[in-house]
Enzyme design. Structure first.
Site, PDB file in Angstrom:
ATOM      1  N   ASP A  52       1.113  -7.823   2.976  1.00 54.38           N
ATOM      2  CA  ASP A  52       0.903  -6.390   2.551  1.00 54.38           C
ATOM      3  C   ASP A  52       2.635  -5.910   2.125  1.00 54.38           C
ATOM      4  OD1 ASP A  52       0.700  -3.548   1.912  1.00 54.38           O
ATOM      5  OD2 ASP A  52      -0.995  -3.315   3.291  1.00 54.38           O
ATOM      6  N   HIS A  90       0.839  -1.183   0.014  1.00 53.76           N
ATOM      7  CA  HIS A  90       0.084   0.042   0.018  1.00 53.76           C
ATOM      8  C   HIS A  90       0.962   1.463  -0.039  1.00 53.76           C
ATOM      9  CE1 HIS A  90      -0.097  -0.181   4.579  1.00 53.76           C
ATOM     10  NE2 HIS A  90       0.097   1.387   4.412  1.00 53.76           N
ATOM     11  N   SER A 102       4.190   2.378   8.083  1.00 52.86           N
ATOM     12  CA  SER A 102       3.617   1.695   7.092  1.00 52.86           C
ATOM     13  C   SER A 102       5.032   1.061   6.153  1.00 52.86           C
ATOM     14  CB  SER A 102       2.769   1.994   5.951  1.00 52.86           C
ATOM     15  OG  SER A 102       1.520   1.979   6.409  1.00 52.86           O
TER      16      SER A 102
HETATM   17  N1  ARG Z   1      -4.888   0.634   6.966  1.00 56.07           N
HETATM   18  C1  ARG Z   1      -3.267   0.901   6.450  1.00 56.07           C
HETATM   19  C2  ARG Z   1      -2.663   1.945   6.887  1.00 56.07           C
HETATM   20  O1  ARG Z   1      -3.221   3.145   7.093  1.00 56.07           O
HETATM   21  C3  ARG Z   1      -3.791   0.903   5.103  1.00 56.07           C
HETATM   22  C4  ARG Z   1      -3.994  -0.542   4.566  1.00 56.07           C
HETATM   23  C5  ARG Z   1      -4.192  -0.620   3.175  1.00 56.07           C
HETATM   24  N2  ARG Z   1      -4.904  -1.460   2.604  1.00 56.07           N
HETATM   25  C6  ARG Z   1      -6.106  -1.319   2.483  1.00 56.07           C
HETATM   26  N3  ARG Z   1      -6.911  -2.472   2.165  1.00 56.07           N
HETATM   27  N4  ARG Z   1      -6.766  -0.443   2.374  1.00 56.07           N
HETATM   28  O2  ARG Z   1      -1.488   2.113   7.159  1.00 56.07           O
END
Ligand code: ARG
Length: 619
Positions: free
Chosen positions: A221, A80, A554
């Site tokens: 991810d 991501h 991330s």
């Molecule tokens: N929640 C994660 C973050 O803010 C991003 C995940 C991305 N994946 C998704 N399916 N939206 O770092």
């Protein structure tokens, strides 16, 4: 015996003192006695060795983290994090986002437009210097924390340093503790970063928005890139003649796994937290910022979903923005809920009262009055003004089609009667001139608040002996903790790890977000996990730790007590989305992809085995 007891007691005391989590700034390691806490938690390296980690972890594309995992500049981050870049490189015919990309040799590594990777070269405190410069120029407390005041200072320090003139070198001065301290960061940015591995979307984002921010999780991810440089290792714009960047420090990888309770640490670049707000400020965040942004987001997402169903090309065009909006809306909704459920505003009131009592005991009149002053500044009328201003900014910053979706909400959502005129405005200019007085009030409040916040934070820090970590501000931090499951609500207990079989339990034939990739199925059915299997023959997918992270982290490496890579951090859990305002040891978890799952996806699933030769794998 006595000695053992005493060190156990000391450990208990330090652990107690550190139960508030913390995104630690290594520059303060000595001052905040971090080494003792790290050792007590289970670190098996010399705390000083952690400083070398700084060279292995950099900022990816400005807003994420990535780590160097080979001497040839290979870097690991989240899918991501690469998403926007890979999206920009994709077409319906060649769709690297949807179908994935696995280079089979170095010549197949693809240049990525606009992507950069930055290393931190050195850090130094410059508080006295900043205060001096501000005093001499008569710069007020608000302006002295802004880019427009700090950047010229940083540039002049760079010009005086030995880094002057070196390719890709930049300097930035950043406020810490609400402007009570300042540090300079010298960084070096590489502009030639190439795509090496990106798993297909139904693998990397299996579970889509439904699983996002949620445990249990089954997706890897991650994505792999490589930093390129000129022949001398200097940052250089993309050139086919560039070569992989040689690095002395890189992370070794452990294939051994981990158990619940094992020590873990995460280094990365957390973006923003607001752990030092008073109750009134937290209420403002929730009522006047999170609520309107969320309220506009929900119908927007609905509208985007309908558009995307019209054709594949519309879907591809909107896919990136849509995922980002989904992520924010779910985040803000979760935060509103978590703040309510944990009674966080009430907790902050208790803190406000303790601070006021402390100030009265010390005879510090300025500090004793600060909670009250913030409260009066952020009174109900002001919250309503900020609420409508945020609603307006959110709505009118959109393109005309999206604006048309959100404007009908105005009548229902805006709080001040005078805001209603915005719906009647026929142009953006006209609407702006309704809103001008709101902007003026908002700007005035922000300025006054910065000054009060600095006093408030100084008070909290004095009260706790400067023992807590500074708020996140996109600078490099370390958080340590342990592998740990959790209990989200009464009678429910979550295990700390998942395995690939769980993906098939979630599988759906109607919801494409839960479609299992056919090759994953094939390998799963054949139990083709090779050396990446656990000792009981399973493919472990994701795991939980109680490390304290936030957006910006991330892609960060999850390291064991010996500093070996065991996973890559990619998410938080919805129950703890109030964590940007307070760490909650019972609830806050970090969701990580197991490094063995990542390697299996690269190697067995994707066939990019040539990468394995440059990694340092430890059995
Ligand atoms: N929640 C994660 C973050 O803010 C991003 C995940 C991305 N994946 C998704 N399916 N939206 O770092």
């Amino acid at each position: 015996m006595k000695k053992l007891f005493l060190s156990a007691l000391a450990a208990l005391l330090t652990l107690g003192a550190r139960a508030d989590g913390g995104m630690w700034f290594l520059q303060l390691m000595e001052e905040q006695h971090l080494a003792d806490s790290l050792r007590a938690a289970g670190l098996q390296m010399k705390p000083k060795q952690l400083l070398a980690l700084r060279d292995c972890v950099g900022q990816f594309g400005g807003g994420c983290t990535a780590e160097v995992i080979s001497p040839d500049g290979l870097i690991l981050t989240n899918n991501h994090c690469g998403y926007s870049y890979v999206h920009a490189m994709s077409t319906l015919e060649t769709n690297y986002l949807q179908d994935g990309y696995f280079a089979k040799s170095r010549v197949e590594e693809l240049p990525v437009p606009e992507l950069t990777f930055s290393f931190v070269i050195s850090v130094a405190e410059v508080t006295a210097l900043v205060e001096d410069a501000a005093a001499r120029s008569g710069t007020d407390e608000y302006v002295r924390q802004t880019h427009r005041f700090l950047q010229p200072l940083a540039d002049s320090l760079l010009a005086l340093s030995s880094y002057k003139g070196q390719a890709g070198m930049e300097a930035e001065v950043v406020p810490f503790y609400g402007g009570n301290r300042f540090y300079i960061f010298y960084t070096q940015t590489y502009p030639d970063v190439r795509l090496v591995v990106n798993p297909p979307l139904n693998v990397a984002q299996f579970g889509g928005d439904g699983d996002n921010w949620v445990w249990p999780r089954h997706n890897p991810d991650f994505a792999v890139f490589r930093v390129y440089a000129d022949a001398k290792g200097r940052p250089a714009a993309y050139d086919p003649a560039n070569v992989p960047l040689r690095r002395k420090h890189y992370l070794p990888i452990s294939l051994r796994g981990y158990e619940e309770g094992d020590y873990t640490m995460i280094m990365g670049f957390p973006g923003r937290t607001s752990r030092y707000l008073s109750a009134a400020q937290l209420e403002r965040e929730m009522q006047a910022i999170y609520t309107p942004i969320n309220a506009v987001g929900v119908p927007l997402l609905e509208w985007e979903r309908e558009q995307m169903e019209r054709s594949d090309s519309v879907r591809l065009a909107m896919q990136d923005d849509h995922m980002m909006l989904q992520n924010t809306v779910k985040n803000f909704g979760g935060a509103l809920e978590a703040v309510r459920r944990t009674g966080l505003v009430e907790q902050k009131r208790v803190q406000d009262e303790a601070l006021t009592q402390y100030a009265l005991r010390k005879g510090d009149a300025e500090l004793a009055g600060v909670v009250d002053k913030i409260g009066r500044l952020l009174n109900t009328a002001m919250l309503d003004t900020i609420h409508d201003f945020m609603l307006y900014r959110r709505t009118l910053s959109l393109d005309s089609a999206r604006r048309a979706v959100t404007l009908p909400l105005w009548e229902k959502l805006c709080r001040l009667p005078s805001s209603k005129a915005v719906t009647a405005a026929t142009s953006k200019e006209e609407a702006d001139s309704v809103m001008r007085t709101y902007y003026a009030a908002y700007a005035r409040t922000t300025k006054a608040e910065v000054v009060l916040s600095r006093t408030y934070q100084r008070g909290i820090m004095d009260m706790n002996g400067w023992s807590t970590a500074p708020d996140a501000n996109f600078t490099q931090r370390l958080t340590y903790g342990h592998v740990r499951g959790y209990s989200p609500r009464d009678a429910v207990r979550y295990d700390f790890k998942t395995q690939l079989g769980g993906m098939f339990e979630k599988e759906s034939v109607t919801d494409p977000d839960y479609a299992v990739n056919p090759r994953v199925r094939q390998l799963y059915v054949a139990r083709d996990f090779g050396r990446y299997a656990t000792s009981d023959g399973l493919m472990q997918t994701d795991f939980l730790t109680d490390n304290d992270i936030t957006g910006g982290n991330s892609g960060s490496p999850v390291l064991n007590a010996r500093g070996e890579l065991i996973g890559v951090a990619f998410d938080g859990n919805i129950e703890s989305l109030s964590s940007d305002f307070k760490y909650n040891p019972q609830l806050q978890r970090c969701i990580n992809a197991d490094i063995r799952y990542v390697l299996w996806t690269i190697d067995t699933f994707g066939g990019s085995g040539y990468l394995l030769r440059e990694l340092e794998l430890r059995p």
